[in-house]
Design a protein around this motif. Structure first.
Motif, PDB file in Angstrom:
ATOM      1  N   UNK A 155       0.831  -1.193   0.000  1.00  0.00           N
ATOM      2  CA  UNK A 155       0.000   0.000   0.000  1.00  0.00           C
ATOM      3  C   UNK A 155       0.866   1.244   0.000  1.00  0.00           C
ATOM      4  N   UNK A 156       0.320   2.313  -0.564  1.00  0.00           N
ATOM      5  CA  UNK A 156       0.927   3.639  -0.492  1.00  0.00           C
ATOM      6  C   UNK A 156      -0.076   4.572   0.155  1.00  0.00           C
ATOM      7  N   UNK A 157       0.374   5.389   1.103  1.00  0.00           N
ATOM      8  CA  UNK A 157      -0.517   6.335   1.768  1.00  0.00           C
ATOM      9  C   UNK A 157       0.212   7.647   1.998  1.00  0.00           C
ATOM     10  N   UNK A 158      -0.440   8.753   1.631  1.00  0.00           N
ATOM     11  CA  UNK A 158       0.043  10.090   1.950  1.00  0.00           C
ATOM     12  C   UNK A 158      -0.927  10.698   2.954  1.00  0.00           C
ATOM     13  N   UNK A 159      -0.403  11.053   4.114  1.00  0.00           N
ATOM     14  CA  UNK A 159      -1.252  11.489   5.221  1.00  0.00           C
ATOM     15  C   UNK A 159      -0.973  12.955   5.546  1.00  0.00           C
ATOM     16  N   UNK A 160      -2.033  13.737   5.595  1.00  0.00           N
ATOM     17  CA  UNK A 160      -1.957  15.171   5.876  1.00  0.00           C
ATOM     18  C   UNK A 160      -2.110  15.446   7.365  1.00  0.00           C
ATOM     19  N   UNK A 161      -1.221  16.284   7.894  1.00  0.00           N
ATOM     20  CA  UNK A 161      -1.311  16.800   9.259  1.00  0.00           C
ATOM     21  C   UNK A 161      -1.278  18.331   9.177  1.00  0.00           C
ATOM     22  N   UNK A 162      -2.006  19.023  10.029  1.00  0.00           N
ATOM     23  CA  UNK A 162      -2.124  20.485   9.892  1.00  0.00           C
ATOM     24  C   UNK A 162      -0.923  21.269  10.419  1.00  0.00           C
ATOM     25  N   UNK A 163       0.258  20.998   9.862  1.00  0.00           N
ATOM     26  CA  UNK A 163       1.417  21.813  10.165  1.00  0.00           C
ATOM     27  C   UNK A 163       2.521  21.096  10.914  1.00  0.00           C
ATOM     28  N   UNK A 164       3.738  21.650  10.771  1.00  0.00           N
ATOM     29  CA  UNK A 164       4.925  21.088  11.410  1.00  0.00           C
ATOM     30  C   UNK A 164       4.780  21.098  12.932  1.00  0.00           C
ATOM     31  N   UNK A 165       4.293  22.188  13.489  1.00  0.00           N
ATOM     32  CA  UNK A 165       4.157  22.270  14.943  1.00  0.00           C
ATOM     33  C   UNK A 165       3.207  21.194  15.463  1.00  0.00           C
ATOM     34  N   UNK A 166       2.097  21.008  14.766  1.00  0.00           N
ATOM     35  CA  UNK A 166       1.131  19.978  15.162  1.00  0.00           C
ATOM     36  C   UNK A 166       1.778  18.600  15.120  1.00  0.00           C
ATOM     37  N   UNK A 167       2.489  18.300  14.010  1.00  0.00           N
ATOM     38  CA  UNK A 167       3.107  16.984  13.864  1.00  0.00           C
ATOM     39  C   UNK A 167       4.196  16.782  14.909  1.00  0.00           C
ATOM     40  N   UNK A 168       4.950  17.824  15.189  1.00  0.00           N
ATOM     41  CA  UNK A 168       5.980  17.761  16.228  1.00  0.00           C
ATOM     42  C   UNK A 168       5.352  17.437  17.575  1.00  0.00           C
ATOM     43  N   UNK A 169       4.267  18.129  17.918  1.00  0.00           N
ATOM     44  CA  UNK A 169       3.611  17.904  19.203  1.00  0.00           C
ATOM     45  C   UNK A 169       2.963  16.523  19.270  1.00  0.00           C
ATOM     46  N   UNK A 170       2.392  16.073  18.145  1.00  0.00           N
ATOM     47  CA  UNK A 170       1.785  14.740  18.095  1.00  0.00           C
ATOM     48  C   UNK A 170       2.825  13.668  18.383  1.00  0.00           C
ATOM     49  N   UNK A 171       3.940  13.699  17.652  1.00  0.00           N
ATOM     50  CA  UNK A 171       4.939  12.629  17.785  1.00  0.00           C
ATOM     51  C   UNK A 171       5.695  12.688  19.104  1.00  0.00           C
ATOM     52  N   UNK A 172       5.561  13.785  19.826  1.00  0.00           N
ATOM     53  CA  UNK A 172       6.178  13.879  21.144  1.00  0.00           C
ATOM     54  C   UNK A 172       5.181  13.761  22.274  1.00  0.00           C
ATOM     55  N   UNK A 173       3.973  13.325  21.955  1.00  0.00           N
ATOM     56  CA  UNK A 173       2.906  13.284  22.961  1.00  0.00           C
ATOM     57  C   UNK A 173       2.824  11.936  23.672  1.00  0.00           C
ATOM     58  N   UNK A 174       2.219  11.967  24.836  1.00  0.00           N
ATOM     59  CA  UNK A 174       1.947  10.729  25.572  1.00  0.00           C
ATOM     60  C   UNK A 174       1.055   9.816  24.754  1.00  0.00           C
ATOM     61  N   UNK A 175       0.044  10.391  24.106  1.00  0.00           N
ATOM     62  CA  UNK A 175      -0.868   9.609  23.258  1.00  0.00           C
ATOM     63  C   UNK A 175      -0.094   8.810  22.214  1.00  0.00           C
ATOM     64  N   UNK A 176       0.783   9.473  21.484  1.00  0.00           N
ATOM     65  CA  UNK A 176       1.502   8.817  20.396  1.00  0.00           C
ATOM     66  C   UNK A 176       2.458   7.758  20.922  1.00  0.00           C
ATOM     67  N   UNK A 177       3.165   8.078  21.971  1.00  0.00           N
ATOM     68  CA  UNK A 177       4.152   7.123  22.487  1.00  0.00           C
ATOM     69  C   UNK A 177       3.496   5.926  23.172  1.00  0.00           C
ATOM     70  N   UNK A 178       2.227   6.074  23.522  1.00  0.00           N
ATOM     71  CA  UNK A 178       1.491   4.934  24.089  1.00  0.00           C
ATOM     72  C   UNK A 178       1.013   3.964  23.013  1.00  0.00           C
ATOM     73  N   UNK A 179       0.904   4.435  21.763  1.00  0.00           N
ATOM     74  CA  UNK A 179       0.370   3.574  20.697  1.00  0.00           C
ATOM     75  C   UNK A 179       1.410   3.152  19.673  1.00  0.00           C
TER      76      UNK A 179
END
Length: 307
Positions: A262-286
């Protein structure tokens, strides 16, 4: 028809109108994000024979990114059977495909990722052989192209699935993961904290959008089941945050013998959002449930509007 029946018909009609209105609103807001944040020119509807090429490029020494991509876009769009629909500067080389490393002989630090829409496979072959395209490709030290067969209707349904997820969250009173709670510092599977910090250098280009290119090879049944848990949690967060996949399709090998599903291109609303997502408790739990046979995951910020 009695009074009760008339009232019932009106209620059903109002509900149907509300559902259609919500679906139209959902489509329009994601289409606005596609055009004005991601700067993606993909037509809403296209033929089932269409083939998309996902081009990864590493620039040659002292080569200007915008100049090189501008030349490639001009050569591509001059052909009647090809169109550049997305171009992105790489903000972070995340997960590297073992198959691509083996095929290329090294773990390439990519500089750019683009999506080219072709009328069909023959259009791709003509593009690869075109003299103008070949000349523009000389601005790159290394390139690799993988294909995607993308269903227009299936991709339209993706955003409606996100709407349904958001409705289910609302009616079941599921707690929101937004705003993201920062996790303790430390590396995760997709990026180190240093990589995430470096990504913030692209705040200007990535103010409104990050587009993550993913080539995905499904793993064992056990890995697939674990990955489904990760994907379910991420899709729920995407539904709440108003972002998600804008391109998804079946992978097609065009160069070499690397095989993906599969190929997937996924949109996130900005660098700051993606930075905060990947450094979040939510993300690191999953993220521990993200288990694939192989994957290439490359974080980009849009540049097509600058070419």
């Amino acid at each position: 028809m009695g009074k009760a029946g008339t009232i019932a018909v009106w209620i059903v009609g109002i509900v149907l109108v509300a559902i259609v209105a919500a679906m139209v609103w959902q489509h329009l807001r994601y289409q606005d994000a596609r055009r004005n944040a991601v700067h993606d020119l993909q037509d809403v509807f296209h033929s089932s024979t269409a083939l998309h090429g996902v081009l990864f490029g590493k620039l040659g020494p002292d080569t200007d990114l915008l100049a090189a991509m501008g030349a490639l876009r001009a050569a591509t769009d001059a052909l009647p059977e090809a169109q550049t629909v997305y171009a992105g500067k790489v903000a972070m080389n995340g997960l590297a495909s073992s198959q691509m490393i083996e095929a290329l002989g090294e773990d390439v630090a990519w500089d750019v990722v683009a999506i080219v829409h072709f009328d069909d496979r023959a259009g791709y072959d003509r593009w690869r052989g075109d003299e103008g395209v070949r000349a523009a490709m000389r601005g790159f030290e290394t390139t690799y192209t993988h294909g995607m067969k993308r269903s227009a209707l299936a991709n339209l349904a993706l955003v409606q699935g996100l709407l349904l997820s958001r409705v289910m969250q609302a009616v079941t009173f599921q707690p929101s993961v937004l705003p993201f709670e920062p996790a303790a510092a430390g590396p995760v599977e997709v990026a180190t904290d240093d990589q995430r910090a470096t990504m913030l250098a692209e705040l200007e280009l990535g103010r409104d959008a990050v587009f993550v290119a993913n080539l995905i090879k499904t793993g064992t049944p056990e890995e697939a089941a674990a990955d489904a848990r990760y994907s379910g949690a991420m899709m729920a967060a995407m539904a709440r945050g108003g972002h998600g996949p804008l391109h998804m399709g079946t992978a097609v090998t065009l160069e070499g013998d690397a095989s993906f599903d599969m190929v997937a291109f996924v949109y996130y609303p900005g660098v700051r959002y993606f930075h905060d997502l990947t450094g979040s408790t939510f993300f690191r739990n999953i993220i521990g449930d993200k288990r694939l046979g192989d994957t290439q995951s490359t974080v980009t910020v849009p540049i097509l509007h600058l070419l």
